[in-house]
Design a protein around this motif. Structure first.
Motif, mmCIF file in Angstrom:
data_model
loop_
_atom_site.group_PDB
_atom_site.id
_atom_site.type_symbol
_atom_site.label_atom_id
_atom_site.label_comp_id
_atom_site.label_asym_id
_atom_site.label_seq_id
_atom_site.Cartn_x
_atom_site.Cartn_y
_atom_site.Cartn_z
ATOM 1 N N LEU A 168 0.835 -1.206 0.000
ATOM 2 C CA LEU A 168 0.000 0.000 0.000
ATOM 3 C C LEU A 168 0.867 1.251 0.000
ATOM 4 N N SER A 169 0.330 2.346 -0.605
ATOM 5 C CA SER A 169 1.149 3.547 -0.746
ATOM 6 C C SER A 169 0.486 4.818 -0.236
ATOM 7 N N HIS A 170 -0.759 4.745 0.239
ATOM 8 C CA HIS A 170 -1.486 5.966 0.572
ATOM 9 C C HIS A 170 -1.521 6.304 2.065
ATOM 10 N N GLY A 171 -0.781 5.575 2.859
ATOM 11 C CA GLY A 171 -0.710 5.906 4.271
ATOM 12 C C GLY A 171 -2.075 5.908 4.950
ATOM 13 N N GLU A 172 -2.343 6.952 5.753
ATOM 14 C CA GLU A 172 -3.566 7.018 6.544
ATOM 15 C C GLU A 172 -4.744 7.642 5.804
ATOM 16 N N TYR A 173 -4.515 8.108 4.591
ATOM 17 C CA TYR A 173 -5.587 8.827 3.892
ATOM 18 C C TYR A 173 -6.814 7.956 3.615
ATOM 19 N N PRO A 174 -6.658 6.707 3.131
ATOM 20 C CA PRO A 174 -7.858 5.884 2.956
ATOM 21 C C PRO A 174 -8.594 5.627 4.272
ATOM 22 N N ASP A 175 -7.859 5.368 5.340
ATOM 23 C CA ASP A 175 -8.506 5.143 6.635
ATOM 24 C C ASP A 175 -9.256 6.383 7.104
ATOM 25 N N ALA A 176 -8.671 7.552 6.863
ATOM 26 C CA ALA A 176 -9.340 8.794 7.258
ATOM 27 C C ALA A 176 -10.630 8.983 6.475
ATOM 28 N N MET A 177 -10.623 8.633 5.192
ATOM 29 C CA MET A 177 -11.847 8.746 4.399
ATOM 30 C C MET A 177 -12.876 7.714 4.854
ATOM 31 N N ARG A 178 -12.430 6.508 5.175
ATOM 32 C CA ARG A 178 -13.358 5.487 5.667
ATOM 33 C C ARG A 178 -14.014 5.940 6.968
ATOM 34 N N ALA A 179 -13.208 6.531 7.861
ATOM 35 C CA ALA A 179 -13.751 7.002 9.137
ATOM 36 C C ALA A 179 -14.757 8.126 8.925
ATOM 37 N N LEU A 180 -14.452 9.031 7.995
ATOM 38 C CA LEU A 180 -15.370 10.128 7.704
ATOM 39 C C LEU A 180 -16.676 9.597 7.117
ATOM 40 N N ALA A 181 -16.575 8.632 6.227
ATOM 41 C CA ALA A 181 -17.780 8.041 5.646
ATOM 42 C C ALA A 181 -18.664 7.442 6.736
ATOM 43 N N GLU A 182 -18.038 6.758 7.679
ATOM 44 C CA GLU A 182 -18.815 6.141 8.759
ATOM 45 C C GLU A 182 -19.450 7.193 9.657
ATOM 46 N N SER A 183 -18.690 8.220 10.026
ATOM 47 C CA SER A 183 -19.204 9.211 10.973
ATOM 48 C C SER A 183 -20.281 10.103 10.348
ATOM 49 N N THR A 184 -20.236 10.260 9.023
ATOM 50 C CA THR A 184 -21.218 11.114 8.346
ATOM 51 C C THR A 184 -22.289 10.300 7.619
ATOM 52 N N ARG A 185 -22.209 8.991 7.745
ATOM 53 C CA ARG A 185 -23.157 8.090 7.074
ATOM 54 C C ARG A 185 -23.206 8.346 5.573
ATOM 55 N N THR A 186 -22.011 8.445 5.016
ATOM 56 C CA THR A 186 -21.868 8.670 3.581
ATOM 57 C C THR A 186 -21.499 7.363 2.894
ATOM 58 N N PRO A 187 -22.143 7.026 1.782
ATOM 59 C CA PRO A 187 -21.719 5.824 1.047
ATOM 60 C C PRO A 187 -20.249 5.903 0.664
ATOM 61 N N LEU A 188 -19.583 4.755 0.721
ATOM 62 C CA LEU A 188 -18.147 4.689 0.440
ATOM 63 C C LEU A 188 -17.877 3.589 -0.581
ATOM 64 N N ILE A 189 -17.079 3.916 -1.575
ATOM 65 C CA ILE A 189 -16.512 2.918 -2.477
ATOM 66 C C ILE A 189 -15.038 2.804 -2.109
ATOM 67 N N ASP A 190 -14.648 1.673 -1.582
ATOM 68 C CA ASP A 190 -13.274 1.519 -1.111
ATOM 69 C C ASP A 190 -12.369 1.106 -2.276
ATOM 70 N N LEU A 191 -12.101 2.075 -3.144
ATOM 71 C CA LEU A 191 -11.320 1.805 -4.338
ATOM 72 C C LEU A 191 -9.870 1.461 -4.005
ATOM 73 N N THR A 192 -9.368 1.944 -2.876
ATOM 74 C CA THR A 192 -8.016 1.560 -2.455
ATOM 75 C C THR A 192 -7.934 0.060 -2.273
ATOM 76 N N ALA A 193 -8.842 -0.497 -1.490
ATOM 77 C CA ALA A 193 -8.836 -1.933 -1.225
ATOM 78 C C ALA A 193 -9.145 -2.741 -2.476
ATOM 79 N N LEU A 194 -10.115 -2.286 -3.257
ATOM 80 C CA LEU A 194 -10.519 -3.017 -4.455
ATOM 81 C C LEU A 194 -9.393 -3.062 -5.484
#
Length: 279
Positions: A168-194
């Motif tokens: 992996l090369s993006h550090g904490e940025y994907p995790d930060a977006m995942r956390a924001l999606a959860e806290s704001t109840r926003t749909p997330l496409i986890d393109l990093t993982a996919l």
């Protein structure tokens, strides 16, 4: 009203095309001047952007997204090369999208690559600080207009160890977006993982056919060849767009025939004369 909206969109995204076909908003309208039922806006960086004939075969996943959508769905790809969540907003690009977006439209938001450039004050953000703060502007702005935001974690780069193991090369940025999606109840496409899973299954050699790897003389646009581990050629853009469409459950008008077709040809894409987001 439809004419005003078409003019606004052209001004808003600097001529951003409606999808991969290089068509302006007027070409995406239905007969009689009626606007399409739904529009998908893409806010992102160079990995999603639409490229020009001088860039062939380079392409972004936003450019390829319409391949997997029914014709009545319009795509306005405003993704801008070099943009971060911060610079895209600071340049006024988000405001212009929000001036054009309508109730019921979708806003795909995908940043991270350039947010990581923390030595650049115009673009760099901190994962759990300014990155999340800027992303909230996109979410809040879309929702204030009764549009639907979707967060898309940054597509993974082509990164392998000497032993052929992906990393992996993006550090904490994907995790930060995942956390924001959860806290704001926003749909997330986890393109990093996919994308990481896809690159890992393909391995170091096969992934060169997805990324912008060309031998000298293979393309007149890259006479000396190119070895780019971040950006895609058409095949890669199509397959990343497939991941977005497959896992974007809230994306309207998905074409399931295309999604189940494993052999979408590269010439399904059309490159406009100039890069629309930059012209």
């Amino acid at each position: 009203m439809a004419l005003d909206r078409r003019m606004l969109l052209r001004a808003a995204v600097g001529g951003a095309v409606a999808g991969a076909y290089g068509m302006g908003w007027s070409s995406a309208t239905h007969a009689g001047g009626r606007p399409p039922r739904r529009t998908i806006f893409v806010a992102g960086d160079s990995t999603a952007a639409t490229y020009a004939t001088a860039d062939v075969p380079r392409a972004g996943w936003g450019q390829a997204l319409p391949v997997f959508l029914r014709p009545e769905i319009a795509v306005v790809n405003a993704a801008l090369s070099g943009a971060s969540s911060k610079s895209f907003a600071d340049l006024g690009r988000l405001d212009l999208i929000l001036a054009a977006i309508r109730a019921g439209d979708l806003l795909l938001v995908s940043f991270g690559h350039n947010d990581e450039k923390t030595d650049d004050p115009a673009r760099g953000t901190t994962p759990y600080g300014t990155f999340q703060e800027y992303l909230r502007l996109y979410l809040d702005g879309a929702r204030a207009r009764r549009a639907h935001p979707v967060l898309v974690t940054p597509v993974e780069r082509r990164r392998f160890t000497a032993d052929g193991v992906p990393y992996l090369s993006h550090g904490e940025y994907p995790d930060a977006m995942r956390a924001l999606a959860e806290s704001t109840r926003t749909p997330l496409i986890d393109l990093t993982a996919l994308s990481f899973a896809l690159w890992g299954s393909l391995g170091p050699d096969a992934t060169k056919d997805y990324f912008l790897w060309l031998d000298a003389g293979e393309s007149p646009n890259y006479p000396d060849g190119v070895a780019d581990n971040t950006h895609f050629q058409a095949h890669g853009a199509i397959e990343v767009a497939r991941l977005v469409a497959q896992h974007g459950c809230t994306i309207p008008g998905r074409d399931f025939v295309a999604l189940h077709n494993p052999a979408i040809p590269d010439d399904s894409l059309t490159w406009p004369p100039t890069r629309p987001a930059e012209s």
